[in-house]
Design an enzyme around this catalytic site. Structure first.
Site, PDB file in Angstrom:
ATOM      1  N   SER A  47      -2.514 -22.778   7.318  1.00  0.00           N
ATOM      2  CA  SER A  47      -1.646 -23.324   8.372  1.00  0.00           C
ATOM      3  C   SER A  47      -2.437 -23.712   9.623  1.00  0.00           C
ATOM      4  CB  SER A  47      -0.516 -22.346   8.719  1.00  0.00           C
ATOM      5  OG  SER A  47      -1.024 -21.078   9.032  1.00  0.00           O
ATOM      6  N   HIS A  99       0.478 -18.531   0.750  1.00  0.00           N
ATOM      7  CA  HIS A  99       0.243 -18.341   2.197  1.00  0.00           C
ATOM      8  C   HIS A  99       1.509 -17.713   2.799  1.00  0.00           C
ATOM      9  CE1 HIS A  99      -1.579 -18.843   6.011  1.00  0.00           C
ATOM     10  NE2 HIS A  99      -1.235 -20.085   6.287  1.00  0.00           N
ATOM     11  N   ARG A 155      -2.097  -5.649  10.829  1.00  0.00           N
ATOM     12  CA  ARG A 155      -0.701  -6.060  11.040  1.00  0.00           C
ATOM     13  C   ARG A 155       0.224  -5.312  10.082  1.00  0.00           C
ATOM     14  NH1 ARG A 155      -1.731 -12.301  10.148  1.00  0.00           N
ATOM     15  NH2 ARG A 155      -2.688 -11.320   8.344  1.00  0.00           N
TER      16      ARG A 155
HETATM   17  C1  LIG Z   1      -4.230 -13.758  -0.683  1.00  0.00           C
HETATM   18  C2  LIG Z   1      -4.857 -14.343  -1.932  1.00  0.00           C
HETATM   19  C3  LIG Z   1      -4.243 -15.737  -2.187  1.00  0.00           C
HETATM   20  C4  LIG Z   1      -6.370 -14.474  -1.710  1.00  0.00           C
HETATM   21  O1  LIG Z   1      -6.878 -15.190  -2.787  1.00  0.00           O
HETATM   22  P1  LIG Z   1      -8.428 -15.178  -3.120  1.00  0.00           P
HETATM   23  O2  LIG Z   1      -9.236 -15.328  -1.887  1.00  0.00           O
HETATM   24  O3  LIG Z   1      -8.639 -16.185  -4.211  1.00  0.00           O
HETATM   25  O4  LIG Z   1      -8.619 -13.690  -3.647  1.00  0.00           O
HETATM   26  P2  LIG Z   1      -9.765 -13.118  -4.580  1.00  0.00           P
HETATM   27  O5  LIG Z   1     -11.031 -13.887  -4.414  1.00  0.00           O
HETATM   28  O6  LIG Z   1      -9.791 -11.654  -4.368  1.00  0.00           O
HETATM   29  O7  LIG Z   1      -9.194 -13.444  -6.047  1.00  0.00           O
HETATM   30  C5  LIG Z   1      -9.948 -13.115  -7.181  1.00  0.00           C
HETATM   31  C6  LIG Z   1      -9.017 -12.881  -8.342  1.00  0.00           C
HETATM   32  O8  LIG Z   1      -8.191 -11.743  -8.055  1.00  0.00           O
HETATM   33  C7  LIG Z   1      -6.840 -12.075  -8.210  1.00  0.00           C
HETATM   34  N1  LIG Z   1      -6.024 -11.424  -7.192  1.00  0.00           N
HETATM   35  C8  LIG Z   1      -6.206 -11.475  -5.853  1.00  0.00           C
HETATM   36  N2  LIG Z   1      -5.185 -10.822  -5.233  1.00  0.00           N
HETATM   37  C9  LIG Z   1      -4.393 -10.355  -6.206  1.00  0.00           C
HETATM   38  C10 LIG Z   1      -3.187  -9.639  -6.180  1.00  0.00           C
HETATM   39  N3  LIG Z   1      -2.575  -9.298  -5.058  1.00  0.00           N
HETATM   40  N4  LIG Z   1      -2.613  -9.312  -7.365  1.00  0.00           N
HETATM   41  C11 LIG Z   1      -3.213  -9.654  -8.548  1.00  0.00           C
HETATM   42  N5  LIG Z   1      -4.342 -10.371  -8.616  1.00  0.00           N
HETATM   43  C12 LIG Z   1      -4.919 -10.714  -7.464  1.00  0.00           C
HETATM   44  C13 LIG Z   1      -6.805 -13.580  -7.970  1.00  0.00           C
HETATM   45  O9  LIG Z   1      -5.620 -14.158  -8.512  1.00  0.00           O
HETATM   46  C14 LIG Z   1      -8.069 -14.038  -8.630  1.00  0.00           C
HETATM   47  O10 LIG Z   1      -7.846 -14.072 -10.014  1.00  0.00           O
HETATM   48  P3  LIG Z   1      -8.451 -15.282 -10.923  1.00  0.00           P
HETATM   49  O11 LIG Z   1      -9.931 -15.237 -10.704  1.00  0.00           O
HETATM   50  O12 LIG Z   1      -8.018 -14.928 -12.298  1.00  0.00           O
HETATM   51  O13 LIG Z   1      -7.827 -16.542 -10.384  1.00  0.00           O
HETATM   52  C15 LIG Z   1      -4.622 -13.428  -3.148  1.00  0.00           C
HETATM   53  O14 LIG Z   1      -5.136 -12.147  -2.861  1.00  0.00           O
HETATM   54  C16 LIG Z   1      -3.162 -13.342  -3.548  1.00  0.00           C
HETATM   55  O15 LIG Z   1      -2.675 -14.184  -4.299  1.00  0.00           O
HETATM   56  N6  LIG Z   1      -2.418 -12.293  -3.024  1.00  0.00           N
HETATM   57  C17 LIG Z   1      -1.020 -12.164  -3.289  1.00  0.00           C
HETATM   58  C18 LIG Z   1      -0.226 -13.140  -2.430  1.00  0.00           C
HETATM   59  C19 LIG Z   1      -0.247 -12.741  -0.959  1.00  0.00           C
HETATM   60  O16 LIG Z   1      -0.016 -11.599  -0.621  1.00  0.00           O
HETATM   61  N7  LIG Z   1      -0.486 -13.732  -0.086  1.00  0.00           N
HETATM   62  C20 LIG Z   1      -0.466 -13.521   1.362  1.00  0.00           C
HETATM   63  C21 LIG Z   1      -1.823 -13.581   1.939  1.00  0.00           C
HETATM   64  S1  LIG Z   1      -1.836 -13.169   3.642  1.00  0.00           S
END
Ligand SMILES: CC(C)(COP(=O)(O)OP(=O)(O)OC[C@H]1O[C@@H](n2cnc3c(N)ncnc32)[C@H](O)[C@@H]1OP(=O)(O)O)[C@@H](O)C(=O)NCCC(=O)NCCS
Length: 469
Positions: free
Chosen positions: A271, A301, A356
Site C-alpha cells: 500500500s 496484505h 502492533r
Molecule cells: C505475510 C506473508 C504474505 C509474507 O510472505 P513471504 O514474505 O513470502 O513469507 P515467507 O518468505 O516466509 O514465505 C515462505 C513460504 O512460507 C509460507 N508461509 C508464510 N507465512 C505463512 C503462514 N502464515 N502460513 C502458512 N505458510 C506460510 C509461504 O506461503 C511460502 O510458501 P511457498 O514457498 O510454498 O510459497 C505470508 O507470511 C502470509 O501469507 N501470511 C499470512 C497472511 C497474512 O497474515 N498477511 C498479513 C501480513 S501483515
C-alpha cells in the site's frame, strides 16, 4: 546528525510564501514550514556525503522474488527493522504510545498526535494535537454528489471498492491538481499537497462511516442520504465511531488505538509503495491514495485482518470453546497441509512478534479477558510459531498485526469482517500520506526501476539455458 544540525544553523532556506487563497494557515502547517527547509538542507548534506554509498547487491533471485531485500526507496516517516520492529520517526511503538497526547475524552492516544509526529518528527503537545483535531473537523466535508454516488452503490459491492471509488471521486476538489495545472513553481508543490492530504484525511471518517452504514443497513432500508456530518466537538476517531453508529467510550478508545497503530509500516509494503509510485508521477494525493487502497485490498496484505477473524471464528465453530492446544495444533496442521496459509502469521520483513499484535493483545486481555475468541488467539500464539518454524520454510513464524485486531472489533459489535480493511485503510492514510508528502517535499523524481525479461537474464549470465517461451 549533530553535524547536520550545526550546519543548519547557518543554512536556513527561506520558504516561498504560501499561495493558498482563502485557506487559513494552521499550526501544523506553520510547524512544517519551519521544519522543511532544515530537513531539505540535511538531505542535501546526506546526498553530498553519502550519495555514492552502496546499498547492496541485487541478485536474479531478488528480481524474481518480489524485490525482497532490495533497498531502493527513501521513506522518511517510518522504518522496519526485522528484529527491532517498527520505528515511527525513530520511536518504537511501545515507547511512543504512552507519550502521544490523549484528547479531552478517553485514555488511548489520539491518532491526530501520530499524524503530527509522522509529518514533523516531533511528539506534539496536547494543545497541538487538539488544534489539529479541530482543523480536521473543520475540513471534514464531502461533496454531496459523492455521498449520493456512495448511496447508489449496491450493498454487496466490497467496502474497499467503495472506498477507492469515493477517494478517486474526491479528486474533483484537489488543490494540488488545480495548482499544478495553473503552473505554480515546483518548490511550492508540497504546500498544495499538504492541503490535499489534510483534506483527504479529514474526509475519510465521513466516507468510511457512510460505507459502513450502507453495507450494514437492513434489507430494504434506504441508504444514509444527506445529514451525516462531522461534530466539531469530537476528535477524528470519535467522529468516525459516532458516524458509524457506535456510542460507547470503550469502543472509541479501542478505535483510537486501532487507528493509531495501523498507520504506517515503512515504505516498501504494497500500500505505501503504491501510493509512493503513483504520486511520483505527480498524481495528486487522492489518486495516489485510491491506488494505495486497491493494493491494501489484496488478501496477502490488508485483507488479511478479515481473513484472520473468519479463520478464528471457523476454528471455534469446529472445535468449540474448550479446545485443547493439541486440538488447535491438529487444526492448524490440517490447514497448512491443505495448502492454505495461517492468517495473521508471517511477515515479509519482520522476524519477531509484531509489536502492533502485542499492544492489541494487551488491550484485549485488559478489556475483554473472557471473550472466547481471545482464548483462541492465545492458543494460536502457543501453537502456530512452533508449527510454522518446522522445516524452516516460513521466514517469520510469529504473529503480525492482523492476528488480534478482528477479535477486538468483533467484541464491540463490529462484526462485518469485509469492512475491516476499510478501518485499516483509514488509519493507513496517516502514514502513507505523510510519507508521500515528504517525497514531494524532497522533490523525489518519478520512480522507474529497470526490469528484465527471462531471456535477458540468460543472455547476461550464460547461454546454457534456453527458455522456450
Ligand atoms: C505475510 C506473508 C504474505 C509474507 O510472505 P513471504 O514474505 O513470502 O513469507 P515467507 O518468505 O516466509 O514465505 C515462505 C513460504 O512460507 C509460507 N508461509 C508464510 N507465512 C505463512 C503462514 N502464515 N502460513 C502458512 N505458510 C506460510 C509461504 O506461503 C511460502 O510458501 P511457498 O514457498 O510454498 O510459497 C505470508 O507470511 C502470509 O501469507 N501470511 C499470512 C497472511 C497474512 O497474515 N498477511 C498479513 C501480513 S501483515
Amino acid at each position: 546528525m549533530d553535524h547536520i544540525a550545526a550546519h543548519n544553523q547557518s543554512s536556513k532556506v527561506a520558504m516561498p510564501p504560501t499561495k493558498l487563497g482563502n485557506t487559513t494557515p494552521n499550526t501544523l502547517h506553520q510547524r512544517m514550514s519551519e521544519i522543511v527547509p532544515n530537513r531539505l538542507s540535511d538531505i542535501r548534506i546526506i546526498r553530498t556525503k553519502y550519495g555514492k554509498g552502496n546499498l547492496g547487491n541485487v541478485t536474479v533471485d531478488m528480481a524474481y522474488g518480489g524485490m525482497r531485500g532490495i533497498v531502493g526507496l527513501i521513506w522518511e516517516v517510518s522504518l522496519l527493522d526485522p528484529e527491532k520492529g517498527i520505528t515511527l520517526r525513530t520511536h518504537s511503538l511501545p515507547e511512543l504510545l504512552p507519550r502521544l497526547p490523549r484528547g479531552r475524552r478517553g485514555s488511548e492516544p489520539m491518532p491526530e498526535g501520530m499524524l503530527w509526529l509522522l509529518l514533523t518528527g516531533e511528539v506534539p503537545t496536547k494543545e497541538e494535537a487538539l488544534g489539529l483535531s479541530a482543523e480536521l473537523a473543520k475540513r471534514g466535508v464531502v461533496e454531496p454528489w459523492i455521498e449520493d454516488v456512495l448511496d447508489q452503490c449496491p450493498k454487496t459491492l466490497h467496502p474497499m471498492t467503495q472506498l477507492s471509488y469515493a477517494v478517486n471521486a474526491c479528486q474533483h476538489s484537489s488543490k494540488f491538481a488545480k495548482a499544478y495545472a495553473s503552473g505554480v513553481p515546483k518548490d511550492t508543490y508540497w504546500q498544495y499537497y499538504f492541503e490535499d492530504c489534510l483534506d483527504l484525511i479529514a474526509k475519510l471518517p465521513l466516507i468510511a462511516a457512510r460505507i459502513y452504514r450502507n453495507v450494514t443497513r437492513a434489507e430494504g432500508a434506504p441508504p444514509v442520504g444527506r445529514g451525516l456530518s462531522v461534530d466539531v466537538s469530537l476528535d477524528w476517531s470519535g467522529n468516525f465511531a459516532r458516524m458509524m453508529g457506535f456510542e460507547s467510550d470503550e469502543f472509541d478508545d479501542m478505535l483510537r488505538l486501532f487507528l493509531t497503530i495501523h498507520c504506517d509500516h515503512e515504505g516498501g509494503n504494497v500500500s505505501a509503495h503504491t501510493c509512493h509510485v503513483v504520486s511520483s508521477a505527480l498524481a495528486d494525493p487522492y489518486l495516489s491514495f485510491a491506488a494505495c487502497m486497491n493494493g491494501l485490498a489484496g488478501p496477502l496484505h490488508g485483507l488479511a485482518n478479515q481473513e484472520c477473524l473468519l479463520f478464528i471464528v471457523k476454528m471455534r465453530e469446529e472445535l468449540g470453546d474448550n479446545a485443547s492446544n493439541d486440538q488447535v495444533e491438529a487444526y492448524v496442521r490440517a490447514i497448512i497441509k491443505s495448502g492454505q496459509v495461517i492468517p495473521g502469521y508471517g511477515h515479509a520483513v519482520l522476524r519477531k512478534t509484531d509489536p502492533r499484535y502485542t499492544c492489541q493483545k494487551e488491550w484485549a486481555e485488559m478489556h475483554l479477558p473472557d471473550d472466547p475468541l481471545l482464548k483462541l488467539v492465545g492458543q494460536l500464539f502457543e501453537v502456530v510459531p512452533r508449527v510454522l518454524a518446522e522445516g524452516g520454510k516460513v521466514k517469520n513464524p510469529w504473529p503480525n498485526v492482523d492476528a488480534a485486531s478482528g477479535v477486538l472489533l468483533n467484541h464491540y459489535g463490529l462484526k462485518e469482517t469485509n469492512y475491516y480493511t476499510v478501518l485499516f485503510g483509514v488509519s493507513r492514510a496517516l502514514g502513507v500520506l505523510s510519507g508521500t508528502l515528504w517525497a514531494r517535499i524532497c522533490g523525489l523524481p518519478i520512480e522507474r526501476p529497470k526490469s528484465l525479461t527471462s531471456e535477458e537474464v540468460v543472455r547476461l549470465f550464460g547461454p546454457e539455458v534456453s527458455p522456450k517461451m
